[in-house]
Design a protein around this motif. Structure first.
Motif, mmCIF file in Angstrom:
data_model
loop_
_atom_site.group_PDB
_atom_site.id
_atom_site.type_symbol
_atom_site.label_atom_id
_atom_site.label_comp_id
_atom_site.label_asym_id
_atom_site.label_seq_id
_atom_site.Cartn_x
_atom_site.Cartn_y
_atom_site.Cartn_z
ATOM 1 N N SER A 88 -39.332 -95.991 46.249
ATOM 2 C CA SER A 88 -38.519 -95.390 45.195
ATOM 3 C C SER A 88 -38.862 -95.982 43.831
ATOM 4 C CB SER A 88 -37.030 -95.565 45.499
ATOM 5 O OG SER A 88 -36.720 -95.045 46.769
ATOM 6 N N LEU A 109 -36.001 -101.101 48.629
ATOM 7 C CA LEU A 109 -35.144 -101.420 47.496
ATOM 8 C C LEU A 109 -34.034 -102.381 47.918
ATOM 9 C CD1 LEU A 109 -34.531 -97.911 45.850
ATOM 10 C CD2 LEU A 109 -35.988 -99.731 44.960
ATOM 11 N N TYR A 112 -30.594 -100.672 44.843
ATOM 12 C CA TYR A 112 -31.277 -99.703 43.978
ATOM 13 C C TYR A 112 -32.285 -100.348 43.023
ATOM 14 C CZ TYR A 112 -27.808 -96.400 45.665
ATOM 15 O OH TYR A 112 -27.013 -95.624 46.466
ATOM 16 N N THR A 139 -34.673 -95.413 39.353
ATOM 17 C CA THR A 139 -33.327 -95.945 39.548
ATOM 18 C C THR A 139 -32.701 -96.472 38.264
ATOM 19 O OG1 THR A 139 -34.180 -98.125 40.173
ATOM 20 C CG2 THR A 139 -33.827 -96.522 41.956
ATOM 21 N N THR A 141 -32.783 -99.468 37.131
ATOM 22 C CA THR A 141 -32.354 -100.853 37.284
ATOM 23 C C THR A 141 -33.425 -101.819 36.786
ATOM 24 O OG1 THR A 141 -33.234 -100.838 39.528
ATOM 25 C CG2 THR A 141 -30.891 -100.331 39.259
ATOM 26 N N VAL A 273 -26.115 -94.607 39.258
ATOM 27 C CA VAL A 273 -26.562 -95.994 39.318
ATOM 28 C C VAL A 273 -26.591 -96.547 37.891
ATOM 29 C CG1 VAL A 273 -28.480 -97.520 39.919
ATOM 30 C CG2 VAL A 273 -27.940 -95.550 41.381
ATOM 31 N N GLU A 283 -26.059 -89.686 42.411
ATOM 32 C CA GLU A 283 -25.951 -89.317 43.822
ATOM 33 C C GLU A 283 -25.188 -88.002 43.951
ATOM 34 O OE1 GLU A 283 -24.968 -91.245 48.181
ATOM 35 O OE2 GLU A 283 -24.284 -92.282 46.367
ATOM 36 N N LEU A 310 -35.611 -90.491 47.721
ATOM 37 C CA LEU A 310 -34.178 -90.470 47.432
ATOM 38 C C LEU A 310 -33.704 -89.011 47.410
ATOM 39 C CD1 LEU A 310 -34.214 -93.099 44.545
ATOM 40 C CD2 LEU A 310 -33.149 -93.429 46.789
#
Length: 337
Positions: A88, A109, A112, A139, A141, A273, A283, A310
Motif C-alpha cells: 500500500s 503496513l 496505515y 495513506t 501517514t 486516515v 474507508e 486497499l
C-alpha cells in the motif's frame, strides 16, 4: 457519460493552479524554444542547492519524481537484486523494479503507515534499494524522525535508502524526519526525492529532483536521457522556488480544507486516515468501487485503491472549498441512494 462539468480529485493536483511566478517565467522562456535546454540544468540545480543548503553536485533533476525513480532502478538494479517496499505504497516503485527484473519484497503496513522495523528485517545481502515513501501515498501517514533514526542504524552500506518526500512541504508535524542531514553528513547510501508537482502546482511540466552525495548520484546521472528536463520546466522551477507567497498560500489552504473535509466526512459516518498530505484515504467499505463509479457519473473523479491493496478505500484529493463541497454533496447523494 456526456458530462461537461467535471472535477478531478484523484491525482493530488494543486487546486490553486500553478505558481504565478513560474507561469511568468514560462511565458518569458517561450521565444527560446528553438534552442535545446541546458542538459545539466545548471541554473535550476544551483537554485535548488541554495534553497536546500547543499552543494550543487548533490542535486539532480529529472522528468518528474517518476523519472528519477526510473533512473534509480536502472542505475542500481539487475536480475540478482531485491527491492524492499511497503504494501500500500506508491506503485511506481513496483513497476520499475519489475522492468529491471529485480525481486520485489513487500512488507505490511502498521497503523496505515510504513513499518520500518519490518522493512529492515526484510533486507538481505541481495537488497539493493529500499523505498521509504514519507508521507506515504496513498495513506497520507508519516514515519517519524525517531523511527527513521532507528531504521538507518540497521541499514547496511550496500543498501540505497530512497526517501520519497513528494508531499513534505505539507507536513504539519514536528516529528517529521530531516533526512537531508544524512546527505549533508556525507552518507553514501541515501537519496532524498522531492517534486514541484504538488505545492508549486507544476504537475503538467514534470519536474522532480533528488538530493544525494555525488557518488550516489553518479550512476543515476549516467542513465539520464540527454535533455530530461525541458527548457520551460527549468525556467519554471527556478521561479517557483522564489514564490514563497504561493507556497505559503498552498500550505495554508490545504490544511484548512483538510480540516473541513474531516468534519464533513465524519458527519457522513465515514472514517479518514489522519493525513499529512493534500489527499485523504477514506474507508468506504466493500462497495468502494461502486461508490467511486457513482461519483464519476456525477462528475467527481476520485481514486479507487485496489491497486494499493486497499480495495475498501478511496483516495480523495483535498481540493478548493467549492470542489470539496461538491464532493461531499455527491458523496452524500450516493451513500443515501
Amino acid at each position: 457519460y456526456g458530462l461537461e462539468d467535471v472535477i478531478k480529485l484523484a491525482s493530488n493536483e494543486n487546486p490553486l493552479g500553478p505558481s504565478p511566478r513560474a507561469l511568468e517565467a514560462i511565458r518569458e522562456a517561450l521565444p527560446r524554444l528553438n534552442f535545446y535546454p541546458d542538459g545539466e540544468s545548471y541554473n535550476l540545480r544551483q537554485a535548488l542547492a541554495d534553497s536546500l543548503n547543499v552543494e550543487p553536485d548533490c542535486v539532480t533533476v529529472g522528468n518528474g519524481a517518476d523519472g528519477i525513480i526510473m533512473q534509480t532502478c536502472m542505475a542500481y538494479l539487475d536480475e540478482d537484486s531485491e527491492v524492499v517496499v511497503s504494501r500500500s505504497s506508491f506503485p511506481v516503485y513496483d513497476i520499475y523494479t519489475h522492468v529491471m527484473r529485480a525481486e520485489l519484497v513487500k512488507t505490511p503496513l502498521k497503523n496505515y503507515g510504513l513499518d520500518l522495523d519490518a522493512m529492515a528485517d526484510a533486507m538481505t545481502p541481495r537488497t539493493k534499494v529500499v523505498f521509504v515513501c514519507n508521507p506515504n501515498n496513498p495513506t497520507g501517514t508519516i514515519v517519524t524522525a525517531d523511527e527513521v533514526a532507528s531504521f538507518m542504524d540497521r541499514v547496511p552500506d550496500h543498501v540505497l535508502v530512497v526517501f520519497d518526500e513528494a508531499y513534505y512541504e505539507l507536513v504539519d508535524s514536528d516529528a517529521f524526519p530531516q533526512t537531508l542531514r544524512y546527505v549533508r553528513e556525507g552518507r553514501s547510501n541515501v537519496l532524498v526525492m522531492r517534486t514541484f508537482s504538488k505545492v508549486f502546482g507544476l504537475a503538467g511540466i514534470r519536474l522532480g529532483y533528488a538530493i544525494g552525495v555525488p557518488d550516489v548520484l553518479a550512476p543515476i546521472n549516467r542513465v539520464k536521457e540527454p535533455f530530461a528536463v525541458n527548457l520551460l520546466a527549468q525556467a519554471a522551477g527556478v521561479a517557483a522556488l522564489e514564490d514563497t507567497e504561493f507556497l505559503q498560500k498552498t500550505v495554508a489552504t490545504t490544511r484548512r480544507e483538510r480540516r473541513f473535509l474531516y468534519r464533513q466526512l465524519k458527519a457522513l459516518g465515514l472514517e479518514a486516515v489522519p493525513s499529512q498530505t493534500n489527499f485523504m484515504l477514506v474507508e468506504i467499505g466493500p462497495n468502494a468501487p461502486e461508490v467511486q463509479e457513482e461519483l464519476v457519473r456525477r462528475g467527481v473523479i476520485v481514486r479507487p485503491c485496489g491497486c494499493y491493496d486497499l480495495p475498501h478505500f478511496l483516495r480523495i484529493t483535498v481540493g478548493s472549498r467549492e470542489q470539496n463541497e461538491r464532493l461531499i454533496f455527491a458523496l452524500r447523494e450516493v451513500l443515501n441512494s
